[in-house]
Design an enzyme around this catalytic site. Structure first.
Site, PDB file in Angstrom:
ATOM      1  N   ASP A   1      -3.273  -2.593  -5.104  1.00 35.78           N
ATOM      2  CA  ASP A   1      -2.238  -3.570  -4.761  1.00 35.78           C
ATOM      3  C   ASP A   1      -1.291  -3.805  -5.929  1.00 35.78           C
ATOM      4  O   ASP A   1      -0.067  -3.877  -5.755  1.00 35.78           O
ATOM      5  CB  ASP A   1      -2.885  -4.903  -4.375  1.00 35.78           C
ATOM      6  CG  ASP A   1      -3.267  -4.987  -2.904  1.00 35.78           C
ATOM      7  OD1 ASP A   1      -2.877  -4.098  -2.127  1.00 35.78           O
ATOM      8  OD2 ASP A   1      -3.972  -5.953  -2.541  1.00 35.78           O
TER       9      ASP A   1
ATOM     10  N   HIS B   1      -0.569 -11.189  -4.927  1.00 35.30           N
ATOM     11  CA  HIS B   1       0.826 -10.794  -4.745  1.00 35.30           C
ATOM     12  C   HIS B   1       1.803 -11.836  -5.302  1.00 35.30           C
ATOM     13  O   HIS B   1       2.824 -11.473  -5.896  1.00 35.30           O
ATOM     14  CB  HIS B   1       1.104 -10.549  -3.267  1.00 35.30           C
ATOM     15  CG  HIS B   1       0.223  -9.495  -2.670  1.00 35.30           C
ATOM     16  ND1 HIS B   1       0.250  -8.178  -3.086  1.00 35.30           N
ATOM     17  CD2 HIS B   1      -0.718  -9.567  -1.699  1.00 35.30           C
ATOM     18  CE1 HIS B   1      -0.635  -7.494  -2.388  1.00 35.30           C
ATOM     19  NE2 HIS B   1      -1.236  -8.305  -1.551  1.00 35.30           N
TER      20      HIS B   1
ATOM     21  N   HIS C   1      -9.349  -1.939  -5.097  1.00 36.66           N
ATOM     22  CA  HIS C   1      -8.231  -2.264  -4.212  1.00 36.66           C
ATOM     23  C   HIS C   1      -7.261  -3.231  -4.881  1.00 36.66           C
ATOM     24  O   HIS C   1      -6.043  -3.150  -4.646  1.00 36.66           O
ATOM     25  CB  HIS C   1      -8.708  -2.846  -2.882  1.00 36.66           C
ATOM     26  CG  HIS C   1      -7.561  -3.035  -1.931  1.00 36.66           C
ATOM     27  ND1 HIS C   1      -7.012  -1.981  -1.230  1.00 36.66           N
ATOM     28  CD2 HIS C   1      -6.818  -4.124  -1.621  1.00 36.66           C
ATOM     29  CE1 HIS C   1      -5.992  -2.425  -0.518  1.00 36.66           C
ATOM     30  NE2 HIS C   1      -5.861  -3.728  -0.739  1.00 36.66           N
TER      31      HIS C   1
ATOM     32  N   HIS D   1       0.832  -1.207   0.000  1.00 33.24           N
ATOM     33  CA  HIS D   1       0.000   0.000   0.000  1.00 33.24           C
ATOM     34  C   HIS D   1       0.871   1.264   0.000  1.00 33.24           C
ATOM     35  O   HIS D   1       0.565   2.232  -0.694  1.00 33.24           O
ATOM     36  CB  HIS D   1      -0.945   0.012   1.195  1.00 33.24           C
ATOM     37  CG  HIS D   1      -1.893  -1.133   1.220  1.00 33.24           C
ATOM     38  ND1 HIS D   1      -2.688  -1.420   2.312  1.00 33.24           N
ATOM     39  CD2 HIS D   1      -2.184  -2.085   0.285  1.00 33.24           C
ATOM     40  CE1 HIS D   1      -3.425  -2.491   2.044  1.00 33.24           C
ATOM     41  NE2 HIS D   1      -3.134  -2.911   0.837  1.00 33.24           N
TER      42      HIS D   1
END
Length: 305
Positions: free
Chosen positions: A241, A264, A237, A78
């Site tokens: 990310d 991720h 969001h 973030h």
């Protein structure tokens, strides 16, 4: 010349780590040209420095975690997203704990900190990574790719069997020639599901999570009293990310990123695949601002130096 940027002054914030649950104080400090983003753990007997680099991402379950030996820095994405969104190239991030504070679960508090510190240009040219050919990473039905594009745009899609998310927009594209990072991306919060909380905490994750720093859903609805900040906050969001993960390349991208159900781990695999192919990327700078793609200038105009 488009120049590198750092902070004008030091700025601090204190919060709790989303996964560790530990209170942590973070200081953001100016750094010299070509330093990049550098994290420092100051709570150890001998401070440890870990550059924000894709090859140093050692854990990717629910966050991007930088690892150097036995030292870890959790949940950098973030803050990295805010740094990318405001065009900050060089900064020291000092922490007195193992995790970047989660703040409200979005990148907006970090963007505000950067604006409070002030952003200034430096004497060195801003260097971009220009993607020259398509690179892709896959994991079953999940995929992520980078393709040549003179600017910076992202497209993402998600799929969840949940009534709230299914009713929202589950795909989104943004081109920063036309989209404001601060208005359209930065405020989107991380999210999670009540049914997963016990398992996560048994695994040592989400120990600091709650309604004050995440959108939390039960089987039917959003539990946060204030509701959502965007009707499609979930997909926004995921873009937030991805922007943070991509900035672990160490330089801003000239590329089009697209993904389906990526997280991720897959984002990091994509970056490592890009870096492993010298023919896929080149470093470029712009002697005159008007030569830069509109998407680059759109990001930089949000936080004028």
């Amino acid at each position: 010349m488009l120049r590198q940027r750092t902070l004008k002054s030091l700025v601090r914030a204190t919060g709790v780590g989303l996964h560790t649950g530990q209170k942590v104080t973070m200081s953001l400090r100016p750094a010299q040209p070509d330093s990049g983003v550098v994290f420092r753990r100051l709570d150890l007997a001998s401070p440890v420095t870990i550059p924000a680099r894709a090859d140093l991402v050692g854990e990717t379950r629910l966050c991007s975690c930088l690892v150097s030996g036995a030292v870890k820095i959790y949940t950098v994405e973030h803050l990295m997203s805010a740094l990318a969104g405001l065009g900050v190239d060089n900064v020291y991030v000092d922490l007195d704990g193992p995790e970047v504070p989660i703040m409200d679960g979005s990148a907006a508090p970090f963007a505000l900190l950067l604006q409070q510190a002030g952003i200034e240009e430096q004497g060195a040219p801003k260097r971009f990574l220009r993607v020259k050919k398509r690179i892709e990473a896959k994991d079953g039905d999940k995929w992520a790719r980078l393709e040549p594009y003179e600017g910076f745009k992202l497209s993402f899609s998600i799929a969840y069997s949940h009534p709230v998310i299914e009713k929202s927009k589950t795909s989104l594209s943004v081109d920063f020639a036309e989209t404001s990072y601060l208005r359209e991306v930065a405020r989107a919060r991380t999210y999670g599901f009540m049914q997963d909380v016990e398992d996560l905490r048994d695994s040592g994750l989400a120990l600091g999570g709650g309604l004050e720093n995440a959108v939390v859903l039960d089987e039917h609805r959003v539990l946060n009293a204030e509701g959502l900040r965007f009707a499609d906050e979930f997909i926004r969001h995921k873009l937030l990310d991805a922007i943070g993960d991509l900035y672990l390349l160490g330089r801003p991208l000239l590329a089009a990123f697209s993904a389906h159900k990526s997280g991720h781990a897959l984002n990091n695999r994509l970056l490592l695949a890009l870096l492993a192919d010298p023919a896929a990327v080149e470093v470029v700078s712009f002697d005159r601002a008007e030569e830069a793609p509109a998407g680059v200038l759109g990001l930089l105009r949000q936080a004028p130096a």
